[in-house]
Design a protein around this motif. Sequence first.
Motif, PDB file in Angstrom:
ATOM      1  N   LEU A 130       0.926  -1.253   0.062  1.00 31.54           N
ATOM      2  CA  LEU A 130       0.018   0.055  -0.019  1.00 31.54           C
ATOM      3  C   LEU A 130       0.650   1.487   0.145  1.00 31.54           C
ATOM      4  CD1 LEU A 130      -2.903   1.560   0.241  1.00 31.54           C
ATOM      5  CD2 LEU A 130      -2.465   1.177   2.756  1.00 31.54           C
ATOM      6  N   TRP A 131       1.815   1.417   0.716  1.00 27.02           N
ATOM      7  CA  TRP A 131       2.871   2.341   0.981  1.00 27.02           C
ATOM      8  C   TRP A 131       3.625   2.641  -0.522  1.00 27.02           C
ATOM      9  CZ3 TRP A 131       3.584   7.074   1.933  1.00 27.02           C
ATOM     10  CH2 TRP A 131       4.947   7.617   1.983  1.00 27.02           C
ATOM     11  N   VAL A 132       4.266   1.771  -0.864  1.00 26.94           N
ATOM     12  CA  VAL A 132       4.838   1.964  -2.101  1.00 26.94           C
ATOM     13  C   VAL A 132       4.038   2.171  -3.385  1.00 26.94           C
ATOM     14  CG1 VAL A 132       6.506   0.800  -3.960  1.00 26.94           C
ATOM     15  CG2 VAL A 132       6.708   0.135  -1.264  1.00 26.94           C
ATOM     16  N   THR A 133       2.495   1.600  -3.471  1.00 24.62           N
ATOM     17  CA  THR A 133       1.864   2.072  -4.352  1.00 24.62           C
ATOM     18  C   THR A 133       1.573   3.641  -4.617  1.00 24.62           C
ATOM     19  OG1 THR A 133       0.634  -0.038  -4.404  1.00 24.62           O
ATOM     20  CG2 THR A 133      -0.469   1.729  -5.173  1.00 24.62           C
ATOM     21  N   ASN A 134       1.488   4.264  -3.389  1.00 24.03           N
ATOM     22  CA  ASN A 134       1.092   5.535  -3.235  1.00 24.03           C
ATOM     23  C   ASN A 134       2.397   6.323  -3.125  1.00 24.03           C
ATOM     24  OD1 ASN A 134      -1.943   6.041  -2.587  1.00 24.03           O
ATOM     25  ND2 ASN A 134      -1.560   4.285  -1.574  1.00 24.03           N
ATOM     26  N   LEU A 135       3.535   5.901  -2.704  1.00 29.53           N
ATOM     27  CA  LEU A 135       4.663   6.903  -2.818  1.00 29.53           C
ATOM     28  C   LEU A 135       5.163   6.948  -4.092  1.00 29.53           C
ATOM     29  CD1 LEU A 135       7.856   5.503  -3.252  1.00 29.53           C
ATOM     30  CD2 LEU A 135       7.194   4.338  -1.128  1.00 29.53           C
ATOM     31  N   TYR A 136       4.978   6.069  -5.177  1.00 28.44           N
ATOM     32  CA  TYR A 136       5.311   6.222  -6.386  1.00 28.44           C
ATOM     33  C   TYR A 136       4.317   7.417  -7.079  1.00 28.44           C
ATOM     34  CZ  TYR A 136       7.759   4.674 -10.568  1.00 28.44           C
ATOM     35  OH  TYR A 136       8.767   4.661 -11.626  1.00 28.44           O
ATOM     36  N   PHE A 205       2.435  -0.071  -7.601  1.00 22.09           N
ATOM     37  CA  PHE A 205       1.915  -1.634  -7.158  1.00 22.09           C
ATOM     38  C   PHE A 205       2.825  -2.725  -7.801  1.00 22.09           C
ATOM     39  CE2 PHE A 205      -0.593  -4.988  -7.945  1.00 22.09           C
ATOM     40  CZ  PHE A 205      -1.034  -5.549  -6.677  1.00 22.09           C
ATOM     41  N   LEU A 206       3.248  -2.567  -8.935  1.00 21.80           N
ATOM     42  CA  LEU A 206       4.052  -3.459  -9.660  1.00 21.80           C
ATOM     43  C   LEU A 206       5.650  -3.368  -8.938  1.00 21.80           C
ATOM     44  CD1 LEU A 206       3.028  -2.850 -13.257  1.00 21.80           C
ATOM     45  CD2 LEU A 206       2.966  -5.042 -11.987  1.00 21.80           C
ATOM     46  N   ALA A 207       6.232  -2.015  -8.625  1.00 24.37           N
ATOM     47  CA  ALA A 207       7.311  -2.087  -7.967  1.00 24.37           C
ATOM     48  C   ALA A 207       7.236  -2.992  -6.763  1.00 24.37           C
ATOM     49  CB  ALA A 207       7.770  -0.666  -7.637  1.00 24.37           C
ATOM     50  N   ALA A 208       6.292  -3.097  -6.049  1.00 21.22           N
ATOM     51  CA  ALA A 208       6.084  -3.916  -4.725  1.00 21.22           C
ATOM     52  C   ALA A 208       5.865  -5.182  -5.074  1.00 21.22           C
ATOM     53  CB  ALA A 208       4.995  -3.278  -3.755  1.00 21.22           C
ATOM     54  N   SER A 230      15.212   2.522  -3.672  1.00 19.45           N
ATOM     55  CA  SER A 230      15.437   3.326  -2.405  1.00 19.45           C
ATOM     56  C   SER A 230      15.537   4.776  -2.560  1.00 19.45           C
ATOM     57  CB  SER A 230      17.009   2.624  -1.650  1.00 19.45           C
ATOM     58  OG  SER A 230      17.893   2.891  -2.616  1.00 19.45           O
ATOM     59  N   PRO A 231      15.981   5.366  -3.708  1.00 23.19           N
ATOM     60  CA  PRO A 231      15.767   6.848  -3.891  1.00 23.19           C
ATOM     61  C   PRO A 231      14.364   7.405  -3.611  1.00 23.19           C
ATOM     62  CG  PRO A 231      17.119   5.754  -5.749  1.00 23.19           C
ATOM     63  CD  PRO A 231      16.568   4.894  -4.958  1.00 23.19           C
ATOM     64  N   PHE A 232      13.469   6.626  -4.278  1.00 23.25           N
ATOM     65  CA  PHE A 232      11.882   7.087  -4.262  1.00 23.25           C
ATOM     66  C   PHE A 232      11.574   6.761  -2.666  1.00 23.25           C
ATOM     67  CE2 PHE A 232       9.637   7.054  -8.457  1.00 23.25           C
ATOM     68  CZ  PHE A 232      10.320   8.384  -8.614  1.00 23.25           C
ATOM     69  N   ILE A 233      11.934   5.398  -2.119  1.00 21.86           N
ATOM     70  CA  ILE A 233      11.347   5.062  -0.744  1.00 21.86           C
ATOM     71  C   ILE A 233      11.981   6.173   0.125  1.00 21.86           C
ATOM     72  CG2 ILE A 233      11.548   2.928   0.836  1.00 21.86           C
ATOM     73  CD1 ILE A 233      11.693   1.216  -1.267  1.00 21.86           C
ATOM     74  N   ALA A 234      13.361   6.604   0.256  1.00 20.86           N
ATOM     75  CA  ALA A 234      13.888   7.302   1.412  1.00 20.86           C
ATOM     76  C   ALA A 234      13.250   8.615   1.168  1.00 20.86           C
ATOM     77  CB  ALA A 234      15.333   7.407   0.969  1.00 20.86           C
ATOM     78  N   ASP A 235      13.130   9.238   0.112  1.00 14.90           N
ATOM     79  CA  ASP A 235      12.472  10.826  -0.065  1.00 14.90           C
ATOM     80  C   ASP A 235      11.263  10.468   0.201  1.00 14.90           C
ATOM     81  OD1 ASP A 235      11.387  13.148  -0.976  1.00 14.90           O
ATOM     82  OD2 ASP A 235      12.726  13.183  -2.502  1.00 14.90           O
ATOM     83  N   ALA A 236      10.107   9.766  -0.123  1.00 12.17           N
ATOM     84  CA  ALA A 236       8.698   9.715   0.251  1.00 12.17           C
ATOM     85  C   ALA A 236       8.772   9.432   1.896  1.00 12.17           C
ATOM     86  CB  ALA A 236       8.198   8.833  -0.612  1.00 12.17           C
TER      87      ALA A 236
END
Length: 332
Positions: A130-136, A205-208, A230-236
């Motif tokens: 859920l988190w990765v879907t929205n952070l993208y 969603f696909l990334a996750a 990780s660049p997206f995950i860290a920033d968001a």
Amino acid sequence: MSVQLILAPFLAFIVAYFLILWQVNSPTAPKVLDYPNPRSLHSTPIPRTGGVGIIVGILAAWLSLATAIPLALWASIGLLAIISFIDDVKTLPVLQRLLVHASVAMAFAIWQIYPSYGGALTFVVGLVILWVTNLYNFMDGSDGLAGGMALIGFGCYGLSAWLMGNDLLAAINFCVMAAAAAFLLFNFYPARIFMGDVGSIPLGFLAAVLGIWGWMQAVWTLWFPLLVFSPFIADATVTLAKRAWRGERIWQAHRAHYYQRLVQSGFGHRKTALLGYAVMLIASGSAVWSIRQDAATQLWLVGIWIGIYFITMVIFDYFQRNRSGNEQNNCN
């Protein structure tokens, strides 16, 4: 499968490219415009339907792999794309969107995780999806950034799966990479079209889930997909945590992400995207290298990257505060 490793991504690129070209150039193409708002980094209305081309390109290419791709994955992508397109056309309530996202995330976690690992890990994995879907979606706010990250990230997934002998997973990811590459031709600064939620939500969603799928098939460890994106995950994640700490409404539009602040500081869309590509290439390259390393080495690598992101963010915050303070003093 070796032929499909080439033909399926080629089909994804061709379908995505010509559909997006039609959306950009044809007067008969339906236009859903992205008007500037307080969160925006653009100043003129731009179409935000590029994600339709990405998703149609991916699904068209997946048809050649249809017998091997689980129906649940098709259904998940289709549902997320539909609800996100509706949100692009007319903004839906936040809770309504999150309910659909959470339902799809938990359904996938139950399907993949629950039979082998039970309820606790299933719930955690569902929240991660859920988190990765929205952070993208949160990170899709600067020309070329999200499209380039999709090209690099899913390309890294595909390369790693191919190196580990899983041609199906490789082909699935190369299709996503190819569709993102077609979109990037129209989205790199100055962007002529945005992907919109219809593109960013399914890509997140696909990334996750493809990262989890690779872990379930013993292609890579759980650290691998986290490091690749990780660049997206860290920033968001850091931005959300800071806004929550300050008591701000985290679901409201803002321009507090590090990439947004970098663009506003005068670095610009083009340089911000290129810097993001460089960081992700290094992070994903180190992730590919780590696949055949022992668990201790992988954990050390993750720790090193956490340290890099932490130090970089602290330094950036420090210099931006000083700059703001100097500008305020000059005004006074």
